[in-house]
Write a protein that holds these residues in place. Structure first.
Motif, short mmCIF file in Angstrom:
data_model
loop_
_atom_site.label_atom_id
_atom_site.label_comp_id
_atom_site.label_asym_id
_atom_site.label_seq_id
_atom_site.Cartn_x
_atom_site.Cartn_y
_atom_site.Cartn_z
N ARG A 125 0.84 -1.21 0.00
CA ARG A 125 0.00 0.00 0.00
C ARG A 125 0.87 1.25 0.00
NH1 ARG A 125 -4.50 -1.79 4.50
NH2 ARG A 125 -5.58 -3.22 3.11
N PHE A 126 0.44 2.21 -0.79
CA PHE A 126 1.19 3.47 -0.93
C PHE A 126 0.24 4.65 -0.78
CE2 PHE A 126 3.20 0.14 -3.28
CZ PHE A 126 4.56 0.28 -3.00
N HIS A 127 0.75 5.65 -0.10
CA HIS A 127 0.02 6.92 -0.02
C HIS A 127 0.77 7.90 -0.91
CE1 HIS A 127 -0.90 10.92 1.74
NE2 HIS A 127 -2.11 10.39 1.83
N ILE A 128 0.07 8.52 -1.87
CA ILE A 128 0.71 9.46 -2.79
C ILE A 128 0.15 10.85 -2.47
CG2 ILE A 128 1.37 9.85 -5.20
CD1 ILE A 128 1.67 6.91 -4.57
N ALA A 129 1.07 11.77 -2.21
CA ALA A 129 0.64 13.15 -1.88
C ALA A 129 1.10 14.11 -2.97
CB ALA A 129 1.23 13.55 -0.53
N PHE A 130 0.21 15.00 -3.37
CA PHE A 130 0.51 16.02 -4.38
C PHE A 130 0.37 17.39 -3.73
CE2 PHE A 130 -1.17 12.26 -6.31
CZ PHE A 130 -0.41 12.06 -7.45
N THR A 131 1.38 18.23 -3.92
CA THR A 131 1.32 19.57 -3.32
C THR A 131 1.52 20.62 -4.40
OG1 THR A 131 2.34 18.62 -1.36
CG2 THR A 131 2.18 21.03 -1.43
N LEU A 153 -3.87 10.33 -2.84
CA LEU A 153 -4.28 9.14 -3.60
C LEU A 153 -3.76 7.91 -2.88
CD1 LEU A 153 -5.29 7.92 -6.39
CD2 LEU A 153 -2.94 8.23 -7.19
N SER A 154 -4.60 6.89 -2.74
CA SER A 154 -4.11 5.62 -2.19
C SER A 154 -3.98 4.62 -3.32
CB SER A 154 -5.06 5.09 -1.12
OG SER A 154 -6.22 4.54 -1.72
N VAL A 155 -2.89 3.86 -3.28
CA VAL A 155 -2.68 2.82 -4.28
C VAL A 155 -2.38 1.52 -3.55
CG1 VAL A 155 -1.32 2.05 -6.26
CG2 VAL A 155 -1.70 4.50 -5.91
N GLU A 156 -3.19 0.51 -3.81
CA GLU A 156 -2.93 -0.81 -3.24
C GLU A 156 -2.74 -1.79 -4.38
OE1 GLU A 156 -5.15 -2.98 0.25
OE2 GLU A 156 -5.96 -3.69 -1.65
N VAL A 157 -1.69 -2.62 -4.30
CA VAL A 157 -1.50 -3.69 -5.29
C VAL A 157 -1.40 -5.02 -4.58
CG1 VAL A 157 -0.45 -2.34 -7.14
CG2 VAL A 157 1.00 -3.19 -5.30
N ARG A 158 -1.93 -6.05 -5.21
CA ARG A 158 -1.89 -7.41 -4.65
C ARG A 158 -1.48 -8.39 -5.74
NH1 ARG A 158 -6.48 -8.23 -0.24
NH2 ARG A 158 -6.83 -6.08 0.34
N ALA A 174 5.28 -3.43 -9.92
CA ALA A 174 4.21 -2.45 -9.67
C ALA A 174 4.75 -1.30 -8.83
CB ALA A 174 3.05 -3.13 -8.95
N GLU A 175 5.59 -1.64 -7.85
CA GLU A 175 6.17 -0.59 -7.01
C GLU A 175 7.08 0.31 -7.84
OE1 GLU A 175 7.71 -1.99 -3.29
OE2 GLU A 175 8.75 -0.11 -2.88
N ALA A 176 7.86 -0.31 -8.75
CA ALA A 176 8.74 0.50 -9.62
C ALA A 176 7.90 1.43 -10.48
CB ALA A 176 9.59 -0.43 -10.49
N ALA A 177 6.75 0.95 -10.95
CA ALA A 177 5.88 1.78 -11.79
C ALA A 177 5.38 3.00 -11.01
CB ALA A 177 4.70 0.95 -12.29
N ILE A 178 5.10 2.80 -9.74
CA ILE A 178 4.65 3.92 -8.91
C ILE A 178 5.76 4.97 -8.83
CG2 ILE A 178 4.05 4.60 -6.54
CD1 ILE A 178 2.63 1.82 -6.32
N HIS A 179 7.00 4.49 -8.62
CA HIS A 179 8.11 5.46 -8.52
C HIS A 179 8.38 6.16 -9.85
CE1 HIS A 179 8.73 4.69 -4.36
NE2 HIS A 179 8.86 3.39 -4.56
N VAL A 236 4.69 7.34 -0.25
CA VAL A 236 5.15 6.71 1.00
C VAL A 236 4.51 5.33 1.09
CG1 VAL A 236 5.16 6.85 3.53
CG2 VAL A 236 5.36 8.95 2.14
N LYS A 237 5.37 4.32 1.30
CA LYS A 237 4.82 2.96 1.44
C LYS A 237 4.24 2.81 2.84
CE LYS A 237 7.27 -0.56 -0.17
NZ LYS A 237 8.28 -1.65 -0.14
N LYS A 238 3.00 2.33 2.90
CA LYS A 238 2.31 2.23 4.19
C LYS A 238 2.28 0.80 4.71
CE LYS A 238 0.75 6.33 5.16
NZ LYS A 238 1.34 7.04 6.28
N ARG A 239 2.34 -0.16 3.79
CA ARG A 239 2.23 -1.54 4.26
C ARG A 239 2.85 -2.47 3.22
NH1 ARG A 239 -3.08 -4.99 6.21
NH2 ARG A 239 -1.89 -6.33 7.59
N GLN A 240 3.52 -3.52 3.71
CA GLN A 240 4.03 -4.53 2.80
C GLN A 240 3.84 -5.90 3.45
OE1 GLN A 240 7.65 -3.80 0.72
NE2 GLN A 240 8.14 -5.96 0.45
N VAL A 241 3.07 -6.74 2.82
CA VAL A 241 2.87 -8.12 3.28
C VAL A 241 3.27 -9.02 2.14
CG1 VAL A 241 1.20 -9.80 4.13
CG2 VAL A 241 0.92 -7.39 4.72
#
Ligand SMILES: [Zn+2]
Length: 405
Positions: A208-214, A277-282, A292-297, A314-319
């Motif tokens: 899970r990732f939290h993406i912030a835009f300012t 924006l929240s992004v979750e990948v499974r 998928a994580e590389a694509a986010i970056h 910011v990564k919020k969770r990794q399982v």
């Protein structure tokens, strides 16, 4: 040896009365109904001939007295708010029924069935609390100081139920040969494919990732489009490009969800200064999750190159994904065939206690179909025939395990 279908269904119905509200079930971990259900389960396990207790984190554990080699069967009896009657209860009641059958027909066997209902699988306080402590992944003494989702320490929650100071039961690797968990599928795949049983190959990993835009808030009427720092536009472009990248790298099972999108201040006449924006990948493959994580970056870098809006992920969770044991998959396959059950192998897109247990013991997971793919809602259901067949396949799997050991 066969399961007693009436007894099995009756137990499921009794359990569904704890926390029932209208059609739905409200039995979050450590609520009154959850504890009452756990006391009922402890008594049912004792009546079945198991040594049973509620341990220091709320797990109900029933152990076969004379056995030195066991298979552990279970799941969880806590529920989400306004959830359904089966969910994890199904796997726990299967365990109870199979233990009863086994003890009746093999009273002095050295091979036995242990049964468990893990506490707080659904994460009212700490997700997977019960299986994490049972397996030794989390230390119960450290856990007590954790501030839970509700803002209370776990210590205070346990104190309220007089569980502080009660020891937590720990998994015994020398005794336990396998962990088997049955659960409703919670999705439409079995029903769509007209299968009665699902054999789980792996439980997906989650990131899970939290993406912030300012950017900068501005009057939307007076600030020309090219002179804005529009966090909303940056967010939408980001999301569009990310989904395109996900489609390119998607293996068979990559699942994504952009579940939270928020713009601030949020007005007709104001250019958004902030976006969230929240992004979750499974996926069941860690390499696909890496991609998928590389694509986010990459998308974060692209947004930065555009220049006028800051973007941070910011990564919020990794399982990590958890593979089920190949031998358990074979045994379930054979058991399904022995009962003439139509079956398919499939990954689990939802997380389960089996994911935690698979790190410590050979683990297998069996699904029964969810009508309409519905779960965690009052309408959650499985046909009576499928409920009974699932228990029979699980019992057959236990017999096969015993024979092959
Ligand atoms: Zn569940």
């Amino acid at each position: 040896m066969d399961v007693d279908a009436d007894r099995l269904l009756q137990d499921l119905r009794i359990l569904a009365n704890f926390g029932r509200k209208g059609m739905g079930i409200n039995r979050p971990a450590f609520s009154g109904p959850d504890i009452e259900a756990r006391k009922w389960l402890r008594k049912s396990m004792q009546d079945a001939g198991l040594d049973a207790c509620i341990d220091g984190v709320g797990n109900v554990f029933g152990s076969s007295r004379n056995a030195f080699s066991t298979v552990l069967i279970g799941s969880h009896t806590d529920s989400v708010l306004n959830g359904g009657w089966l969910d994890g209860s199904l796997g726990v009641v299967y365990g109870l029924e199979i233990a009863r059958c086994w003890l009746a027909s093999h009273p002095r066997d050295g091979f036995g069935i242990d049964v468990i209902s893990f506490e707080d699988e659904e994460g009212a306080y700490v997700p997977f609390l019960g299986s994490s402590v049972f397996s030794g992944l989390l230390d119960a003494t450290v856990l007590r100081t954790i501030n839970t989702r509700s803002g209370k320490t776990l210590e205070a929650v346990l104190d309220a139920w007089r569980l502080s100071g009660v020891p937590a039961v720990r998994f015994e690797p020398k005794r336990c040969r396998a962990y088997l968990e049955a659960h409703i599928e919670q999705g439409p795949v079995l029903e769509t494919n007209a299968k009665q049983v699902g054999i789980v190959t792996a439980v997906v990993g989650v990131r899970r990732f939290h993406i912030a835009f300012t950017g900068q808030v501005a009057h939307a009427g007076t600030t020309p489009v090219l002179m804005r720092r529009d966090a909303g536009e940056a967010l939408i472009k980001f999301a569009y490009h990310l989904i395109e990248k996900f489609r390119d790298i998607a293996g068979e099972h990559l699942i994504w969800n952009l579940g939270i999108i928020a713009l601030k201040p949020g007005a007709w006449y104001l250019v958004p200064g902030e976006g969230e924006l929240s992004v979750e990948v499974r996926d069941i493959d860690g390499r696909t999750l890496d991609a998928a994580e590389a694509a986010i970056h990459e998308c974060v870098n692209e947004a930065a190159r555009e220049g006028n809006v800051e973007c941070r992920a910011v990564k919020k969770r990794q399982v990590e994904p958890a593979s089920m044991d190949p031998r358990m998959i074979r045994i379930f396959t054979e058991a399904a065939k022995d009962h003439g059950a139509s079956f398919m192998c499939l990954p689990s897109g939802a997380m389960h206690d089996a994911m935690v247990m698979s790190q410590h013991v050979p683990t297998g997971m069996l699904f029964v179909p969810s009508i309409g793919g519905r779960s965690h809602v009052p309408e959650e259901n499985t046909s009576t025939a499928d409920i009974i067949l699932g228990a029979r396949v699980l019992l057959r799997a236990v017999e096969l395990l015993r024979e092959s050991s």
